[in-house]
Design an enzyme around this catalytic site. Structure first.
Site, PDB file in Angstrom:
ATOM      1  N   ASN A  38       0.830  -1.205   0.000  1.00  0.00           N
ATOM      2  CA  ASN A  38       0.000   0.000   0.000  1.00  0.00           C
ATOM      3  C   ASN A  38       0.868   1.259   0.000  1.00  0.00           C
ATOM      4  OD1 ASN A  38      -0.249  -1.353   2.827  1.00  0.00           O
ATOM      5  ND2 ASN A  38      -0.789   0.756   3.330  1.00  0.00           N
ATOM      6  N   ASP A  39       0.816   2.123   0.985  1.00  0.00           N
ATOM      7  CA  ASP A  39       1.367   3.475   0.881  1.00  0.00           C
ATOM      8  C   ASP A  39       2.841   3.514   0.443  1.00  0.00           C
ATOM      9  OD1 ASP A  39      -1.016   3.682   2.229  1.00  0.00           O
ATOM     10  OD2 ASP A  39      -0.249   4.941   3.840  1.00  0.00           O
ATOM     11  N   GLN A  55       4.645   0.319   2.164  1.00  0.00           N
ATOM     12  CA  GLN A  55       3.991  -0.572   3.104  1.00  0.00           C
ATOM     13  C   GLN A  55       3.843  -1.949   2.456  1.00  0.00           C
ATOM     14  OE1 GLN A  55       2.428   0.322   6.507  1.00  0.00           O
ATOM     15  NE2 GLN A  55       4.314   1.418   6.070  1.00  0.00           N
ATOM     16  N   TYR A  98       4.310   1.595  10.294  1.00  0.00           N
ATOM     17  CA  TYR A  98       3.414   2.385   9.461  1.00  0.00           C
ATOM     18  C   TYR A  98       4.204   3.398   8.623  1.00  0.00           C
ATOM     19  CZ  TYR A  98      -1.013   0.591  11.355  1.00  0.00           C
ATOM     20  OH  TYR A  98      -2.095  -0.192  11.677  1.00  0.00           O
ATOM     21  N   ARG A 166      -0.114   9.780  13.068  1.00  0.00           N
ATOM     22  CA  ARG A 166       0.779   8.950  12.248  1.00  0.00           C
ATOM     23  C   ARG A 166       1.272   9.683  10.998  1.00  0.00           C
ATOM     24  NH1 ARG A 166      -4.173   6.318  12.421  1.00  0.00           N
ATOM     25  NH2 ARG A 166      -5.525   6.486  10.585  1.00  0.00           N
ATOM     26  N   ASP A 167       2.165   8.983  10.284  1.00  0.00           N
ATOM     27  CA  ASP A 167       2.652   9.352   8.952  1.00  0.00           C
ATOM     28  C   ASP A 167       3.528  10.604   8.959  1.00  0.00           C
ATOM     29  OD1 ASP A 167       0.887   7.279   8.309  1.00  0.00           O
ATOM     30  OD2 ASP A 167      -0.707   8.643   7.665  1.00  0.00           O
TER      31      ASP A 167
END
Length: 479
Positions: A38-39, A55, A98, A166-167
């Site tokens: 994913n990301d 990810q 994450y 997050r992130d």
């Protein structure tokens, strides 16, 4: 991390042949070597080489986190896959490594990311049961990582912020280091009902290791309950906030996905909601991240997927042991009051060959296809990708562009995996189109990237036909 990485090697040995034989593998897009992706994370150019982390769930084709995958490239299109660089192996990230970002400085790479912990029990994982920690690792080669260092924990966030933080995106500016974090703020409406508000936290540091809260960024209006994947950068003198607001109400020609991705121009006195523009109007685009290349270009890569949509937007690659890919890297430029997004210029240097269509139709099977149309003048155009009714139809009329998997009888074409229809409007009549199809992903760029549509499409090689109908001039190339 040895045991965690050994499990990945074993899964590659077990499933590698199945994945490699899949007809939906792409030529130019970053994919998981096995399992789920994913990301995009940690995008950067380091010692002349482009690095993309992502990810990665190599042990489960349906996701679940656990790793940062890694690949490198010299041209942003041909990627060499490396072993994963991070695994969920400490108390701070045992439920998932994450998303995060990269900072390159003095010949060294610094990777910042969120460690996620979900405690067992009857928790909502919003106000209780979750621990979000911001972590740092360092590297001299982009592959071997230092020990993980805790930078920020739950005790460092404002009291009105939930456990969804997050992130981290980190950059250096005016001699200091800055971090922006996506957040979910507790909030209530006028009748006392819980109505959380999305926003971002801003931190500053003198040395990349010690951080203090500098401020908060949010909308004065109701604009989603959580902002994910924030990215703050300058583009040609404009300050740009890229983010993914969750919880926006869908509109007929706006906010058509479950979650949105877009940007706001941080103009003085303007609310982020007022200037928000969606990055992509297609079915499969989320969690974009940008970085500045050595030559000064601002380059964006997104996830060609969408959270929480696996049942409705099926990816037919699952039976072959993998799922999802990233978008083509794209250059961002600012003009006409907004950001335009087009594929990196390296795409045109790949040795494309002209292709001749017969009576408006071309069959490409295992090739990648690039279709350019110009002098459209807002006139009606139709591009059909697929065989018979099992197709994606791109329809243009005046300022409106539509992507549709809907067949004449109202059913959804199997090649769409449940995807239906998406619509976008340009600021003026459509004059130009660029359509790129790389096996199982199609990307449509309208008016030099004023609008972009990204979608997955699952056609068997014998079904890969392209039909063009309209008055515009066009050129077809393959590789």
């Amino acid at each position: 991390m040895g045991d965690a990485f050994q499990k990945v090697r074993e899964e590659l040995n077990r499933m590698g042949g199945t994945v490699a034989s899949c007809p939906f593998r792409t030529r130019f897009h970053i994919m998981p070597p096995v399992g789920w992706l994913n990301d995009p994370n940690g995008l950067c150019q380091f010692r002349g080489v482009f690095h993309a982390y992502f990810q990665y769930s190599p042990l489960n084709v349906h996701g679940g986190g656990g790793y940062w995958g890694h690949c490198v490239s010299r041209d942003l299109l041909t990627w060499d896959y490396q072993e994963p660089v991070l695994a969920a192996d400490t108390e701070e990230d045992k439920s998932g490594v994450y998303s995060g970002s990269a900072l390159v400085e003095d010949g060294r790479m610094y990777l910042f990311y969120t460690g996620n912990v979900k405690q067992p029990g009857d928790y909502d994982y919003i106000d209780a049961g979750r621990i979000s920690t911001q972590l740092l690792v360092e590297s001299e080669d982009g592959q071997a990582m230092s020990a993980k260092e805790k930078l920020l924990g739950m005790e460092d966030y404002p009291e009105d912020v939930t456990q969804h933080v997050r992130d981290p995106k980190v950059w250096k500016e005016n001699g200091a280091y800055h971090m922006i974090l996506g957040a979910r703020f507790r909030a209530w409406d006028g009748e006392g009902r819980r109505r959380d508000q999305g926003g971002a936290l801003l931190y500053v540091s003198p040395d990349k290791h010690h951080w203090r809260l500098e401020g908060e960024l949010t909308s004065q209006k109701d604009f989603g309950y959580m902002w994910e994947c924030p990215d703050l950068f300058s583009l040609e003198g404009r300050r740009v906030l890229s983010f993914c607001p969750q919880g926006l109400a869908s509109e007929p020609e706006r906010f058509q996905n479950l979650y949105q991705s877009g940007y706001s121009l941080l103009e003085e006195g303007a609310d982020p909601e007022d200037t928000f523009v969606e990055w992509d109007m297609g079915f499969d685009f989320y969690a974009p991240q940008t970085f500045e290349a050595d030559d000064g270009r601002r380059i964006l890569i997104g996830w060609s997927g969408m959270p929480d949509m696996e049942q409705s937007h099926r990816n037919l690659s699952v039976e072959h042991g993998w799922q999802h890919c990233l978008t083509l890297p794209a250059e961002l430029v600012f003009r006409e009051g907004r950001i335009f997004r087009m594929p990196v210029r390296e795409l045109d240097e790949l040795g494309w060959e002209p292709a001749e269509a017969e009576q408006g139709m071309y069959r490409w099977e295992n090739k990648a296809v690039k279709l350019r149309m110009w002098e459209i003048g807002g006139e009606e155009q139709e591009i059909r990708i697929g065989a018979g009714e099992n197709a994606l139809v791109i329809h243009v009329s005046q300022d409106r562009t539509e992507l549709s998997f809907r067949m004449p009888d109202g059913r959804i074409a199997p090649c769409g995996g449940g995807r239906d229809r998406r619509v976008g409007r340009a600021g003026k009549p459509v004059e130009q189109l660029l359509v790129l199809v790389d096996s199982s992903i199609a990307e449509v760029f309208v008016n030099d990237g004023e609008l972009v549509f990204t979608t997955r499409i699952y056609l068997e090689p014998e079904e890969r036909e392209l039909w063009v109908k309209g008055t515009g001039k066009w050129k077809l190339e393959v590789i």
